[in-house]
Design a protein around this motif. Sequence first.
Motif, PDB file in Angstrom:
ATOM      1  N   GLY A   1       0.721  -1.379  -0.176  1.00  0.00           N
ATOM      2  CA  GLY A   1      -0.047   0.113  -0.059  1.00  0.00           C
ATOM      3  C   GLY A   1       0.818   1.230  -0.028  1.00  0.00           C
ATOM      4  O   GLY A   1       0.503   2.234  -0.441  1.00  0.00           O
ATOM      5  N   MET A   2       1.946   1.231   0.840  1.00  0.00           N
ATOM      6  CA  MET A   2       2.915   2.328   0.798  1.00  0.00           C
ATOM      7  C   MET A   2       3.595   2.596  -0.583  1.00  0.00           C
ATOM      8  O   MET A   2       3.696   3.641  -1.190  1.00  0.00           O
ATOM      9  CB  MET A   2       4.119   2.005   1.633  1.00  0.00           C
ATOM     10  N   VAL A   3       3.637   1.308  -1.421  1.00  0.00           N
ATOM     11  CA  VAL A   3       4.295   1.455  -2.701  1.00  0.00           C
ATOM     12  C   VAL A   3       3.349   1.983  -3.629  1.00  0.00           C
ATOM     13  O   VAL A   3       3.646   2.854  -4.399  1.00  0.00           O
ATOM     14  CB  VAL A   3       4.810  -0.038  -3.285  1.00  0.00           C
ATOM     15  N   ALA A   4       1.903   1.627  -3.427  1.00  0.00           N
ATOM     16  CA  ALA A   4       1.016   2.148  -4.222  1.00  0.00           C
ATOM     17  C   ALA A   4       0.809   3.769  -4.028  1.00  0.00           C
ATOM     18  O   ALA A   4       0.501   4.561  -5.113  1.00  0.00           O
ATOM     19  CB  ALA A   4      -0.610   1.658  -3.840  1.00  0.00           C
ATOM     20  N   TRP A   5       0.955   4.009  -2.798  1.00  0.00           N
ATOM     21  CA  TRP A   5       0.834   5.427  -2.797  1.00  0.00           C
ATOM     22  C   TRP A   5       1.832   6.364  -3.225  1.00  0.00           C
ATOM     23  O   TRP A   5       1.395   7.276  -4.086  1.00  0.00           O
ATOM     24  CB  TRP A   5       0.835   6.018  -1.235  1.00  0.00           C
ATOM     25  N   THR A   6       3.044   5.799  -3.170  1.00  0.00           N
ATOM     26  CA  THR A   6       4.135   6.401  -3.855  1.00  0.00           C
ATOM     27  C   THR A   6       4.041   6.596  -5.370  1.00  0.00           C
ATOM     28  O   THR A   6       4.248   7.224  -6.073  1.00  0.00           O
ATOM     29  CB  THR A   6       5.413   5.790  -3.288  1.00  0.00           C
ATOM     30  N   ALA A   7       3.544   5.212  -5.953  1.00  0.00           N
ATOM     31  CA  ALA A   7       3.434   5.189  -7.525  1.00  0.00           C
ATOM     32  C   ALA A   7       2.462   6.260  -7.950  1.00  0.00           C
ATOM     33  O   ALA A   7       2.408   7.061  -8.788  1.00  0.00           O
ATOM     34  CB  ALA A   7       3.108   3.819  -7.761  1.00  0.00           C
ATOM     35  N   ALA A   8       1.404   6.420  -7.365  1.00  0.00           N
ATOM     36  CA  ALA A   8       0.343   7.225  -7.667  1.00  0.00           C
ATOM     37  C   ALA A   8       0.562   8.836  -7.425  1.00  0.00           C
ATOM     38  O   ALA A   8       0.348   9.614  -8.279  1.00  0.00           O
ATOM     39  CB  ALA A   8      -1.042   6.906  -6.739  1.00  0.00           C
ATOM     40  N   SER A   9       1.637   9.041  -6.633  1.00  0.00           N
ATOM     41  CA  SER A   9       2.085  10.324  -6.371  1.00  0.00           C
ATOM     42  C   SER A   9       3.156  10.661  -7.552  1.00  0.00           C
ATOM     43  O   SER A   9       3.052  11.786  -7.785  1.00  0.00           O
ATOM     44  CB  SER A   9       2.573  10.125  -4.974  1.00  0.00           C
TER      45      SER A   9
END
Length: 310
Positions: free
Chosen positions: A118-126
């Motif tokens: 989920g942390m990776v997902a937040w970062t990828a979206a950002s």
Amino acid sequence: MTEQHGETVDESCVLTEGPWTHRFVGANGSRFHVVEAGTGPMVLFLHGFPEHWWAWHEMLPAVADAGFRAVAVDLRGYGASDKPPRGYDGYTLAADIAGLIRALGERSATLVGAGAGGMVAWTAASFHPSLVRRLVVLGAPHPLRLRAAIFADPRGQFAAATPTLKFQLPRYEHVLTRDGAAGVEELLRRWGGPDWVAGPHFAAYAQRCREAMRIPQAAFCALEGYRWAFRSALRLHGYRFVKLMQKPLVTPTLQLHGALDVAALPRTAQGSGRYVVAPYEWRLLDGVGHFPHVEAPEIVLGEVLRWTKS
């Protein structure tokens, strides 16, 4: 290959047959193991720690049946994906996901990430907003919320993070994989909701996670992500990451969080919406711990489909 309890573990242990296809895809300079089912708009699933793609094995066929291309990946360092010695910083992990979406022939995808994924997902979206159509995060506060809470909430989030602080110790991966990776089961037990841990599916799930973590180098790689997150807090590299992450998110975001999550506290996760300028929803799941996707798969499936279709 490692010998433990007289049995050798290798990557083939995660290549389970089922209503899906296993593939290897090159992206961002590494080779990733992906598991996919169905056709349609892509929904890309990112597992957390100490898991691997199997975290989504119930979700894949169900999401495929609903008219989507469901893809689960073993993140860098996990399962049957490449295990390079470096690249576990936030920038590279986000670039892995961006590269994967393109390598899979898509222009954009819905990202569903749990825990560390989920942390990776937040970062990828950002960092790669044009590639992420919709975002669903489970058990994962926005990285800046987590960082702030670790410093500002010593009795709460800092105390909750103590198991992961041990990951900073050199060679801690050997502690994790001792006794057939009993430490992996211990973490699942500690972080999972009591109903799931006491339920009929826990033992088999824990066994799969233990086995996958015993693939040579997997434990070292899994811990490297946590080591970077901690070390970067005190370095220029991390300061730059924080600056970039402060840019508001333009991806519609759904945040699902277990009310009993003791790894990422609900009160830590709750303020994440302030970083999202797109439509944002927060839902707290009663009786659920840090692994909503395996603890309450029907609820999570329904929410993922609702958000992906909206």
